[in-house]
Design a protein around this motif. Structure first.
Motif, PDB file in Angstrom:
ATOM      1  N   LYS A  12     -17.728   5.207  27.579  1.00  0.00           N
ATOM      2  CA  LYS A  12     -16.279   5.402  27.538  1.00  0.00           C
ATOM      3  C   LYS A  12     -15.555   4.060  27.580  1.00  0.00           C
ATOM      4  N   LYS A  16     -13.051   2.444  24.785  1.00  0.00           N
ATOM      5  CA  LYS A  16     -11.726   1.921  25.141  1.00  0.00           C
ATOM      6  C   LYS A  16     -11.569   0.481  24.691  1.00  0.00           C
ATOM      7  N   LYS A  28      -6.576   6.242  18.172  1.00  0.00           N
ATOM      8  CA  LYS A  28      -7.214   7.317  18.941  1.00  0.00           C
ATOM      9  C   LYS A  28      -7.444   8.545  18.057  1.00  0.00           C
ATOM     10  N   ALA A  32     -11.085  10.082  17.054  1.00  0.00           N
ATOM     11  CA  ALA A  32     -11.384  11.505  17.263  1.00  0.00           C
ATOM     12  C   ALA A  32     -11.887  12.134  15.970  1.00  0.00           C
ATOM     13  N   ARG A  39      -7.933  15.190  18.879  1.00  0.00           N
ATOM     14  CA  ARG A  39      -7.429  14.071  19.683  1.00  0.00           C
ATOM     15  C   ARG A  39      -7.349  14.427  21.162  1.00  0.00           C
ATOM     16  N   THR A  40      -6.995  15.668  21.470  1.00  0.00           N
ATOM     17  CA  THR A  40      -6.880  16.083  22.868  1.00  0.00           C
ATOM     18  C   THR A  40      -8.232  15.993  23.567  1.00  0.00           C
ATOM     19  N   TYR A  41      -9.268  16.487  22.915  1.00  0.00           N
ATOM     20  CA  TYR A  41     -10.608  16.418  23.518  1.00  0.00           C
ATOM     21  C   TYR A  41     -11.048  14.961  23.662  1.00  0.00           C
ATOM     22  N   SER A  43      -9.190  12.379  24.066  1.00  0.00           N
ATOM     23  CA  SER A  43      -8.437  11.814  25.197  1.00  0.00           C
ATOM     24  C   SER A  43      -9.066  12.228  26.521  1.00  0.00           C
ATOM     25  N   GLN A  44      -9.518  13.478  26.604  1.00  0.00           N
ATOM     26  CA  GLN A  44     -10.176  13.940  27.823  1.00  0.00           C
ATOM     27  C   GLN A  44     -11.466  13.171  28.060  1.00  0.00           C
ATOM     28  N   LEU A  46     -12.046  10.043  27.140  1.00  0.00           N
ATOM     29  CA  LEU A  46     -11.665   8.705  27.602  1.00  0.00           C
ATOM     30  C   LEU A  46     -11.133   8.715  29.028  1.00  0.00           C
ATOM     31  N   ASN A  47     -10.556   9.840  29.452  1.00  0.00           N
ATOM     32  CA  ASN A  47      -9.989   9.947  30.792  1.00  0.00           C
ATOM     33  C   ASN A  47     -10.942  10.579  31.793  1.00  0.00           C
TER      34      ASN A  47
END
Length: 104
Positions: A12, A16, A28, A32, A39-41, A43-44, A46-47
């Motif tokens: 991860k 980044k 981003k 994805a 993109r939502t997944y 982002s999850q 990466l977070n």
């Protein structure tokens, strides 16, 4: 010079840093799409809330033009991130160290 996964112990963080070195608008979303997820997944991931699948990792390694050693190391980084068993983690780290040493 393109970022290489060999100096990382967390896929991860590698992703980044890769995006930080390529700060194009929509990076981003493009990452994805390269991975084959939304993109939502991504982002999850990466977070720290989700992990890439092996298919996502293969797709990204191809999109980022990784050579065979980089791809193998990156896939091991993903496996390490997902591993829960200490013995599994130790074996993965040992293999990562060998690949990293071969590529120094």
């Amino acid at each position: 010079m393109k970022p290489t996964p060999f100096k990382y112990h967390d896929y991860k963080q590698f992703l980044k840093d890769y995006m930080a070195e390529n700060p194009k608008k929509g990076i981003k979303l493009r990452m994805a799409r390269f991975a084959g997820c939304d993109r939502t997944y991504f982002s999850q991931v990466l977070n720290q809330k989700a992990h890439l699948t092996t298919d996502h990792a293969f797709n990204l390694s191809n999109a980022l033009n990784m050579d065979e050693s980089e791809e193998t190391y990156f896939l091991l980084l993903v496996l390490l991130g997902k591993a829960g068993n200490p013995n599994s983690k130790a074996k993965i780290r040992k293999r990562m160290a060998a690949i990293s040493e071969e590529n120094q």
